[in-house]
Write a protein that holds these residues in place. Structure first.
Motif, PDB file in Angstrom:
ATOM      1  N   UNK A  94       0.846  -1.204   0.000  1.00 12.21           N
ATOM      2  CA  UNK A  94       0.000   0.000   0.000  1.00 12.21           C
ATOM      3  C   UNK A  94       0.875   1.246   0.000  1.00 12.21           C
ATOM      4  N   UNK A  95       0.258   2.412   0.195  1.00 12.64           N
ATOM      5  CA  UNK A  95       0.978   3.684   0.100  1.00 12.64           C
ATOM      6  C   UNK A  95       1.101   4.419   1.427  1.00 12.64           C
ATOM      7  N   UNK A  96       0.427   3.935   2.471  1.00 10.90           N
ATOM      8  CA  UNK A  96       0.485   4.605   3.762  1.00 10.90           C
ATOM      9  C   UNK A  96      -0.377   5.848   3.843  1.00 10.90           C
ATOM     10  N   UNK A  97      -1.399   5.916   2.989  1.00 15.88           N
ATOM     11  CA  UNK A  97      -2.230   7.118   2.881  1.00 15.88           C
ATOM     12  C   UNK A  97      -3.705   6.721   2.934  1.00 15.88           C
ATOM     13  N   UNK A  98      -4.503   7.484   3.683  1.00 16.69           N
ATOM     14  CA  UNK A  98      -5.908   7.148   3.931  1.00 16.69           C
ATOM     15  C   UNK A  98      -6.713   6.946   2.662  1.00 16.69           C
ATOM     16  N   UNK A  99      -6.503   7.768   1.643  1.00 12.99           N
ATOM     17  CA  UNK A  99      -7.375   7.704   0.465  1.00 12.99           C
ATOM     18  C   UNK A  99      -6.833   6.795  -0.638  1.00 12.99           C
ATOM     19  N   UNK A 155      -6.331  -0.142   0.984  1.00 14.41           N
ATOM     20  CA  UNK A 155      -6.654  -0.427   2.385  1.00 14.41           C
ATOM     21  C   UNK A 155      -8.158  -0.653   2.574  1.00 14.41           C
ATOM     22  N   UNK A 156      -8.976   0.022   1.772  1.00 20.12           N
ATOM     23  CA  UNK A 156     -10.423  -0.211   1.847  1.00 20.12           C
ATOM     24  C   UNK A 156     -10.768  -1.595   1.301  1.00 20.12           C
ATOM     25  N   UNK A 201     -12.799   5.660  -0.632  1.00 23.89           N
ATOM     26  CA  UNK A 201     -11.491   6.312  -0.480  1.00 23.89           C
ATOM     27  C   UNK A 201     -11.271   6.796   0.954  1.00 23.89           C
ATOM     28  N   UNK A 202     -12.159   6.407   1.850  1.00 21.40           N
ATOM     29  CA  UNK A 202     -12.049   6.859   3.240  1.00 21.40           C
ATOM     30  C   UNK A 202     -12.776   5.861   4.141  1.00 21.40           C
ATOM     31  N   UNK A 203     -12.125   4.734   4.397  1.00 24.94           N
ATOM     32  CA  UNK A 203     -12.805   3.645   5.091  1.00 24.94           C
ATOM     33  C   UNK A 203     -13.033   3.945   6.568  1.00 24.94           C
ATOM     34  N   UNK A 249      -6.126   9.942  10.019  1.00 19.63           N
ATOM     35  CA  UNK A 249      -5.519  11.110   9.380  1.00 19.63           C
ATOM     36  C   UNK A 249      -5.039  10.717   7.987  1.00 19.63           C
ATOM     37  N   UNK A 250      -4.714  11.687   7.172  1.00 18.20           N
ATOM     38  CA  UNK A 250      -4.304  11.377   5.799  1.00 18.20           C
ATOM     39  C   UNK A 250      -3.071  10.474   5.779  1.00 18.20           C
TER      40      UNK A 250
END
Length: 424
Positions: free
Chosen positions: A156-161, A165-166, A209-211, A215-216
């Motif tokens: 993954x990228x380590x970013x919320x969106x 990860x979703x 994009x926001x499960x 934080x971002x």
């Protein structure tokens, strides 16, 4: 003895004493230099010991946790072991394991598609490949038929969106409903496991994009994040994380000794991965973030932007870890395709000092001031995910005050986050 002979004799005697002395100093200096070099090499070796990812750890365990199981594998091109063998190949040839089906996140099995992806069949294994970024975002009853365990192995990228990860969380939810075991083969957070920044997602803004209320930039590996989702979002699936070896929280991806594979078509470079959280939020506001160029997430621009003016304003703000230079570009795809954009390229001076969301707020502040009729702050809400942050940006509140306003939420998140850390 004449005068000249006397002087020659003195020089000879002096050489007799000095030469051995100088040789001793030289040998000592060489020894000291060699010792210093050895210490430095030793330190470098210790600090950059190759990380062993979850897949390699599972292989070292001879796949014992999965033996006797019918397995579904959620993976893509980033699922590789230390020898370059794919997760699919490793599991389909593992003794005592029967792989039933494959599942892929956004961008497909090869990680090259920037559109909805259709389900297909793997040409090598002959297994069905179910897309979780097409007609459905979740595995269905039909897809999960006959499966005892799901294995997730995706970088993954380590970013919320970032949607991988979703996809993992949705698969965990579906596994929990059907009492299917869920295994995460852990991989590094490419932008480090220490830095947490950005506004917390508002509770009413969860989406694909926001499960979850993150934080971002959340500073967790995919395995740590799975643990957090499982407990804090009450999924309660039968979760097993196969942890890495030798990974440290202060590692960026280049510290791992692992080969970087772009996890998606536009997240191509390690530099871009550090800048990505703060640049991606700009696109919905009407700015190209380099998609369709040779340097996505390393530059931004628009036909109505004057790169020289924007770069100068940003450099006046002395944003830590970065510098801005004028760089016009013409995207071949994406926003403003085939249009000349006044642009700004970002030079990363110190990746550990970069706070990409801070940088993003400063860029928004400059664009809002220079181009109030062209840059739409409100449309950034989709990825920023925080009403208060967007409102303050629209009101012209200085970025330093906006960022300070995140402190209480980040402190509460940090207390939650610490419970799920697997690495020091």
């Amino acid at each position: 003895m004449g005068w000249n002979e006397c002087k020659a004799s003195q020089r000879s005697a002096l050489r007799f004493f000095l030469v051995p002395l100088l040789c001793c100093f030289g040998i000592a200096a060489q020894a000291s230099s060699a010792h210093t070099a050895n210490v430095q090499r030793s330190r470098h070796s210790r600090n950059t010991a190759r990380v062993t990812v979850g897949l390699d750890v599972l292989e070292a365990q001879r796949f014992a946790p999965l033996r006797g199981k019918h397995v579904g594998v959620i993976t893509n091109h980033t699922g590789l072991d230390a020898q370059g063998r794919t997760t699919i190949d490793a599991l389909t040839h593992a003794p005592g394991i029967q792989v039933v089906a494959l599942f892929t996140p956004e961008h497909g099995l090869g990680g090259t598609k920037d559109e909805n992806v259709s389900s297909t069949k793997d040409p090598v294994s002959g297994l069905p490949v179910y897309s979780l970024y097409g007609e459905t975002r979740r595995p269905t009853d039909e897809m999960l038929a006959g499966i005892d365990a799901l294995v997730f192995d995706v970088q993954d990228a380590g970013v919320r969106f970032y949607t991988y990860i979703t996809t993992m969380a949705y698969c965990m939810e579906e596994a929990a409903k059907r009492k299917i075991e869920f295994f995460v083969l852990d991989r590094p957070d490419p932008i480090g496991g220490e830095i947490v920044e950005g506004p917390l997602l508002d509770a009413d803004k969860t989406s694909f994009t926001a499960y979850f209320r993150l934080p971002a930039r959340y500073g967790l590996t995919i395995g740590e994040l799975a643990q957090l989702f499982n407990e804090e979002n009450h999924i309660q699936c039968d979760l097993h994380v196969i942890a890495m070896k030798n990974w440290r929280r202060n590692y960026f991806y280049e510290d791992t000794g692992l080969r970087w594979l772009p996890p998606s078509p536009n997240l191509r470079t390690l530099k871009g991965s550090v800048l990505y959280p703060g640049l991606e939020i700009l696109q919905n506001g009407g700015v190209s973030v380099g998609r369709g160029t040779e340097a996505p997430f390393e530059e931004f621009g628009a036909p109505w932007m004057h790169g020289e003016d924007v770069a100068a304003r940003l450099n006046e703000r002395h944003i830590p870890g970065v510098r801005f230079v004028t760089a016009d570009f013409i995207p071949v795809a994406g926003l403003y395709a085939a249009e000349r954009c006044g642009g700004v390229a970002i030079r990363v001076l110190d990746k550990r000092a970069v706070r990409s969301m801070t940088m993003g707020m400063e860029i928004v502040s400059v664009l809002r001031h220079l181009y109030p009729d062209r840059f739409d702050v409100q449309k950034m809400l989709f990825l920023v995910g925080n009403d208060q942050t967007i409102r303050k940006l629209q009101e012209g509140v200085p970025p330093t005050e906006i960022i300070k306003g995140w402190d209480a939420d980040l402190k509460a998140f940090e207390a939650m986050r610490r419970k799920y850390l697997l690495y020091k």
